[in-house]
Design an enzyme around this catalytic site. Sequence first.
Site, PDB file in Angstrom:
ATOM      1  CB  SER A 228      -0.971  -0.042   1.175  1.00  0.00           C
ATOM      2  OG  SER A 228      -1.956   0.952   1.070  1.00  0.00           O
TER       3      SER A 228
ATOM      4  CG  ASP B 214      -2.399   4.199  -1.307  1.00  0.00           C
ATOM      5  OD1 ASP B 214      -3.223   4.142  -2.241  1.00  0.00           O
ATOM      6  OD2 ASP B 214      -2.485   3.476  -0.295  1.00  0.00           O
TER       7      ASP B 214
ATOM      8  CG  ASP C  32      -2.823  -0.387  -2.363  1.00  0.00           C
ATOM      9  OD1 ASP C  32      -2.653   0.762  -1.913  1.00  0.00           O
ATOM     10  OD2 ASP C  32      -3.425  -1.274  -1.743  1.00  0.00           O
TER      11      ASP C  32
ATOM     12  CG  ASP D  57      -5.569   0.993  -0.024  1.00  0.00           C
ATOM     13  OD1 ASP D  57      -4.693   1.848  -0.286  1.00  0.00           O
ATOM     14  OD2 ASP D  57      -5.496   0.243   0.958  1.00  0.00           O
TER      15      ASP D  57
END
Length: 443
Positions: A92, A232, A234, A236
């Site tokens: 992440s 960020d 990824d 999410d």
Amino acid sequence: MFGTSGIRGPVGDVVTGELGLAVGRAVASGDVDRIVVGRDPRDSGRWLLDVVAAGARECGTDVIDAGMVATPTLARSVGREGADSGVVITASHNPPEDNGLKLWNPSGQAFDAAQATEIEKRIEEGEYALGGWDEGGDRTTIEDATERHVDALVEAVGSIGDGDLSVVVDLGNGAGGVAVTALERLGCEVEVMNGEPDGSFPNRPSEPTAENCRTLRERVAETDADLGIAHDGDADRMRAATESGRYPDGDVLLALFAREAAGEGDRVAAPVDTSLAVEDALEPLGASVTYTPVGDVHVAERAREPDVVFGGEPSGAWVWPAETLCPDGPLAACKLASMVAREGSLDALVDGVPTLPLRRANVEVTEKETVMERVRDRVEREYDSERFTTLDGIRVSFDDGWFLIRASGTQPLVRVTAEAREDDRTEELLDIAEGFVADATVE
């Protein structure tokens, strides 16, 4: 092994090929016939994905490889592909030397604590349902996972305009390109920053903080852009910049999204360290906040309840349960853009959320569990039980504010937060909370 957001840590130390193989085996050793796997742009994700897939196939489970995708793209793919579980290889917003594994249910919800404990138990005890020499699972690929995510976002938001809204999107060299495509299809004019996926994150740190996104803020302010979006690695998480270059606190964005989603009798899920600004924003609507432990997994779990219409964390994780139980940064980007197109100004929307003075501090400790036990004992002696909750750490509420003391899930720290209606009172509550920690440290 599992933290509040799966397994994360330095590659070659915490996260290894051996661990990836074990996780693949452990997930496949449940009642699982098919899993979907994917990764963010980190180079170590290439071989980690392969070993996870190998472990699952060794147990006779079929693997569907989505390739490099945003985490919410992977989470949405699990149910859509008729799979039983999903594994995304990502750390992440962590630095590039880290990687991790996060596990998903068909609903889009990450594995909860009970499911994670079961996976840990299988790994620790080596309890794998290994297949025979002719019982290995198949591995196939899906090429349209991102395209279908875009379709879902466009369907959820509808048209935003005909190029009237200008958006600068900072992908942070991550996997969030789905947001760019969706915004363009919704009718926005989009400028992309740091759009080339690169797991070393060469242009800015992956976490979309105000400091890390300084260039985005400056770009939005110096152009005619209506807002900026930051993801960020990824995707999410989603944070935003206003047309003047301001970077609203996560609590303010939470209040905006909550106010947009909720009506009479609805609830919004938020962690215990959330500002009272969210309660204040919901009160005129007849809606309320239901508090959870810190962590998007806990927010998503509460969002499964029928009267919870939205959930969020000030860190930038936003959940619309009618769409998915996974924090979906690109969906949040599209929702916010639609809101700005309708209302005309993100600055004005932000100014419409009154904020309170809130302070946070970290205290380094060597034995945080012992410290927290001592703090709890003293709080229980000094305050009536109806004044505090131990949902996550210890939160003590007053008529004009609150303070929270909780141990970090990943570092040798105790985190202290205080908020009140007046600056002096916030400082007073922070001093009280830090005093509890200091006394517990020297006992």
